[in-house]
Design a protein around this motif. Structure first.
Motif, PDB file in Angstrom:
ATOM      1  N   LEU A 195       0.849  -1.302   0.114  1.00  0.00           N
ATOM      2  CA  LEU A 195      -0.015  -0.044   0.063  1.00  0.00           C
ATOM      3  C   LEU A 195       0.708   1.196   0.007  1.00  0.00           C
ATOM      4  CD1 LEU A 195      -3.049   0.489   2.373  1.00  0.00           C
ATOM      5  CD2 LEU A 195      -1.217   2.213   1.842  1.00  0.00           C
ATOM      6  N   ALA A 196       1.763   1.323   0.820  1.00  0.00           N
ATOM      7  CA  ALA A 196       2.660   2.609   1.133  1.00  0.00           C
ATOM      8  C   ALA A 196       3.692   2.950   0.060  1.00  0.00           C
ATOM      9  CB  ALA A 196       3.301   2.363   2.323  1.00  0.00           C
ATOM     10  N   GLY A 197       4.407   1.675  -0.457  1.00  0.00           N
ATOM     11  CA  GLY A 197       5.808   1.688  -1.359  1.00  0.00           C
ATOM     12  C   GLY A 197       5.159   2.583  -2.451  1.00  0.00           C
ATOM     13  N   SER A 198       4.073   2.214  -3.059  1.00  0.00           N
ATOM     14  CA  SER A 198       3.576   2.593  -4.605  1.00  0.00           C
ATOM     15  C   SER A 198       3.455   4.053  -4.582  1.00  0.00           C
ATOM     16  CB  SER A 198       2.369   1.901  -4.760  1.00  0.00           C
ATOM     17  OG  SER A 198       1.590   2.095  -3.737  1.00  0.00           O
ATOM     18  N   ARG A 199       2.901   4.679  -3.495  1.00  0.00           N
ATOM     19  CA  ARG A 199       2.800   6.455  -3.457  1.00  0.00           C
ATOM     20  C   ARG A 199       4.132   6.980  -3.472  1.00  0.00           C
ATOM     21  NH1 ARG A 199      -1.574   2.914  -2.602  1.00  0.00           N
ATOM     22  NH2 ARG A 199      -3.435   4.312  -2.130  1.00  0.00           N
ATOM     23  N   VAL A 200       5.303   6.207  -3.007  1.00  0.00           N
ATOM     24  CA  VAL A 200       6.652   6.921  -3.094  1.00  0.00           C
ATOM     25  C   VAL A 200       6.982   7.036  -4.609  1.00  0.00           C
ATOM     26  CG1 VAL A 200       8.962   6.882  -2.571  1.00  0.00           C
ATOM     27  CG2 VAL A 200       7.460   6.361  -1.003  1.00  0.00           C
ATOM     28  N   PHE A 201       6.987   5.806  -5.331  1.00  0.00           N
ATOM     29  CA  PHE A 201       7.141   5.666  -6.738  1.00  0.00           C
ATOM     30  C   PHE A 201       6.193   6.510  -7.720  1.00  0.00           C
ATOM     31  CE2 PHE A 201       7.925   1.322  -4.800  1.00  0.00           C
ATOM     32  CZ  PHE A 201       9.221   1.680  -4.343  1.00  0.00           C
ATOM     33  N   GLN A 202       5.015   6.857  -7.242  1.00  0.00           N
ATOM     34  CA  GLN A 202       4.106   7.713  -7.943  1.00  0.00           C
ATOM     35  C   GLN A 202       4.829   9.331  -7.762  1.00  0.00           C
ATOM     36  OE1 GLN A 202       0.293   8.365  -6.306  1.00  0.00           O
ATOM     37  NE2 GLN A 202      -0.519   8.610  -8.421  1.00  0.00           N
ATOM     38  N   THR A 203       5.106   9.675  -6.430  1.00  0.00           N
ATOM     39  CA  THR A 203       5.836  10.912  -6.239  1.00  0.00           C
ATOM     40  C   THR A 203       6.823  11.102  -7.159  1.00  0.00           C
ATOM     41  OG1 THR A 203       4.706  10.861  -4.020  1.00  0.00           O
ATOM     42  CG2 THR A 203       6.320  12.627  -4.463  1.00  0.00           C
ATOM     43  N   MET A 204       7.752  10.162  -7.186  1.00  0.00           N
ATOM     44  CA  MET A 204       9.045  10.067  -7.993  1.00  0.00           C
ATOM     45  C   MET A 204       8.936  10.438  -9.310  1.00  0.00           C
ATOM     46  SD  MET A 204      11.389   7.212  -6.275  1.00  0.00           S
ATOM     47  CE  MET A 204      12.895   7.629  -7.441  1.00  0.00           C
ATOM     48  N   ALA A 205       7.863   9.698  -9.890  1.00  0.00           N
ATOM     49  CA  ALA A 205       7.539   9.979 -11.322  1.00  0.00           C
ATOM     50  C   ALA A 205       6.655  11.254 -11.677  1.00  0.00           C
ATOM     51  CB  ALA A 205       6.095   8.876 -11.657  1.00  0.00           C
ATOM     52  N   LYS A 206       6.064  12.027 -10.647  1.00  0.00           N
ATOM     53  CA  LYS A 206       5.691  13.363 -10.690  1.00  0.00           C
ATOM     54  C   LYS A 206       6.751  14.270 -10.954  1.00  0.00           C
ATOM     55  CE  LYS A 206       1.149  12.552  -8.532  1.00  0.00           C
ATOM     56  NZ  LYS A 206       0.242  12.851  -7.385  1.00  0.00           N
ATOM     57  N   ASP A 207       7.758  13.970 -10.082  1.00  0.00           N
ATOM     58  CA  ASP A 207       9.290  14.727 -10.244  1.00  0.00           C
ATOM     59  C   ASP A 207      10.067  14.524 -11.394  1.00  0.00           C
ATOM     60  OD1 ASP A 207       8.435  16.035  -7.754  1.00  0.00           O
ATOM     61  OD2 ASP A 207       9.705  14.646  -6.547  1.00  0.00           O
ATOM     62  N   GLY A 208       9.547  13.490 -12.393  1.00  0.00           N
ATOM     63  CA  GLY A 208      10.389  13.079 -13.402  1.00  0.00           C
ATOM     64  C   GLY A 208      11.517  12.131 -13.103  1.00  0.00           C
ATOM     65  N   LEU A 209      11.472  11.426 -12.081  1.00  0.00           N
ATOM     66  CA  LEU A 209      12.221  10.442 -11.616  1.00  0.00           C
ATOM     67  C   LEU A 209      12.332   9.035 -11.766  1.00  0.00           C
ATOM     68  CD1 LEU A 209      14.059  12.676  -8.865  1.00  0.00           C
ATOM     69  CD2 LEU A 209      14.813  12.244 -11.055  1.00  0.00           C
ATOM     70  N   PHE A 210      11.002   8.825 -12.361  1.00  0.00           N
ATOM     71  CA  PHE A 210      10.444   7.331 -12.505  1.00  0.00           C
ATOM     72  C   PHE A 210       9.575   7.341 -13.642  1.00  0.00           C
ATOM     73  CE2 PHE A 210       7.992   3.514 -10.663  1.00  0.00           C
ATOM     74  CZ  PHE A 210       9.304   2.624 -10.413  1.00  0.00           C
ATOM     75  N   PHE A 211       9.209   5.812 -14.074  1.00  0.00           N
ATOM     76  CA  PHE A 211       8.400   5.752 -15.090  1.00  0.00           C
ATOM     77  C   PHE A 211       7.172   6.603 -15.060  1.00  0.00           C
ATOM     78  CE2 PHE A 211      10.498   1.792 -14.352  1.00  0.00           C
ATOM     79  CZ  PHE A 211      11.217   1.488 -15.311  1.00  0.00           C
TER      80      PHE A 211
END
Length: 470
Positions: free
Chosen positions: A331-347
């Protein structure tokens, strides 16, 4: 975004993410490193102080930056995008996904107590040292199932988390109470009679090679090495409380409730851990803890407490515990990768929420990689290597509290760290000692984690090749 997690839900996420399989397993290895009930309790006390001090310190940052991404957001805001990316890189490659894989495998191994055919059947595939077993398949199915449930909306994940965390806390309390009531022959006095000097004699007995050549004669330093090696287990069992910061954007009144949930959750869990270790020392002698079958002192203690049915009781408890833990991590981890993506640092595709208003693609990316790690069988080695790095990132984040107080004293702080600056300095002192001792005594736990994080540097530079880096 809808705020759907209340203080109770946030606290259940903290506790549920912390209590996985570690507390049922790690005390065996810790006792082999320490040789004494005194030192076993001491190391758990040190870990408890360290964990709660970090949670109290994180509270200040969570009140200042109450949005999704948590620790990744704090590090990025304080130390820049590259440092934040390296944390997120470590989180995706091993910290979060490796923990999901390891806990899912623990679920499979304890299920095998109830379904022996899982252990007895031949591997589905074997080539040299690599094999795929039914336990690995079960672990992958659990990861996929919980990922799927969480894609169906925050409410589903929240209900599962509350239910399973409440169940395992009640079960742990039951084990603690019955552990003291039903054990007829207490081993407590015998375990404590080994005293403070048991470390070196027991270390020689079990063949612990903790100390580099030339250090053998310095008993105190040798003992510190044993403590650091033992703390790898207690620290691993006590991490993941910060997962609640990853979902700050979905918590009611995050400026207050995130810090409350972290402090309350970590204190309760560390008290439970301490009491469970009292039960081990009450029910089992030193060798019974150190050399428990398959490194599972919880099962050995449960057999003493409940007789033959103890194995089944403990297997069911660990299955409940690990299932709830995986759910919290997913539940929690996926929110970090979404935030990284918004910063242009993930898919880029990880940015989108699905029709249920949760980051579906981020969930599936995380789940798929966790399954690959479970299939590879390398998750255990990876986690040994990364425990050191987890503590380093905790230290960077806690240092950020002091750094911001000095650099930006006028920033609004709805919550201020209790007993500042003693609390963050205490954490940094214990964390530094832990990391330095591991570099000396267990280098195999340190440099691979460094290399893994450093591999993120060229990845970051590649992602930002057409941008101005900060």
């Amino acid at each position: 975004m809808d705020k759907k997690l209340k203080l109770w839900d946030a606290t259940m996420l903290v506790m549920g993410s912390m209590i996985g399989s570690g507390i049922f397993i790690v005390s065996s290895d810790m006792m082999r490193n320490l040789g004494s009930g005194y030192w076993l309790i001491t190391v758990w006390v040190i870990t408890g102080i360290m964990t709660v001090a970090a949670a109290i310190s994180y509270g200040e940052l969570s009140s200042m930056f109450p949005k999704a991404g948590g620790q990744y957001t704090y590090i990025t805001e304080i130390f820049g995008k590259m440092t934040g990316f390296l944390y997120g890189w470590g989180l995706f490659t091993v910290i979060q996904t490796g923990t999901i894989a390891a806990v899912a495998m623990a679920f499979g191994k304890f299920t095998a107590y109830l379904v022996p055919a899982l252990n007895d059947s031949a591997p589905l595939f074997q080539s040299g040292g690599f094999k795929i077993t039914w336990i690995q398949i079960l672990a992958i199915c659990v990861i996929m199932l919980l990922t799927y449930i969480n894609t169906k909306g925050l409410k589903n994940g929240k209900i599962l988390q509350d239910l399973f965390t409440t169940s395992k806390i009640l079960a742990l309390v039951g084990i603690i109470i019955f552990g003291f009531i039903l054990v007829k022959n207490s081993m407590w006095s015998e375990n404590m009679n080994f005293g403070w000097n048991a470390f070196q004699d027991f270390g020689k007995e079990v063949g612990n090679d903790l100390v580099p050549t030339g250090w053998k004669s310095i008993g105190g330093i040798t003992l510190l090495g044993g403590i650091a090696a033992a703390m790898v287990g207690s620290v691993f069992s006590s991490v993941a409380w910060e997962n609640v910061t990853f979902v700050s954007g979905e918590i009611e009144n995050p400026k207050k409730n995130v810090v409350k949930s972290m402090v309350l959750g970590t204190i309760v869990v560390m008290v439970l851990y301490m009491l469970v270790n009292f039960v081990y020392l009450h029910a089992l002698d030193r060798d019974g803890i150190a050399f428990a079958d398959k490194n599972r002192p919880a099962v050995a203690a449960s057999e003493v407490i409940f007789g033959n049915i103890g194995t089944v009781i403990m297997a069911v408890l660990v299955m409940i515990s690990t299932f709830g833990c995986i759910n919290g991590l997913v539940l929690a981890g996926s929110r970090v990768f979404q935030t990284m993506a918004k910063d242009g640092l993930f898919f880029k595709s990880a940015i989108e929420n699905n029709k249920n208003n949760v980051p579906g693609k981020s969930l599936w990316m995380q789940g798929t990689w966790a399954c690959v790690l479970a299939l590879s069988g390398q998750y255990g080695d990876l986690l040994d290597m990364i425990s050191f790095v987890i503590v380093l990132f905790y230290m960077i984040t806690v240092f950020g509290v002091i750094y911001l107080r000095i650099k930006k004293p006028d920033l609004e702080r709805p919550y201020k760290t209790w007993l500042y600056p003693i609390t963050p300095i205490l954490y940094l002192f214990i964390g530094t000692a832990f990391c330095v001792l591991l570099v000396f005594f267990k280098p195999q736990y340190t440099w691979p984690g460094f290399i893994l994080i450093l591999l993120g540097v060229p990845v970051y530079l590649f992602i930002n090749r057409n941008k101005k880096t900060d």
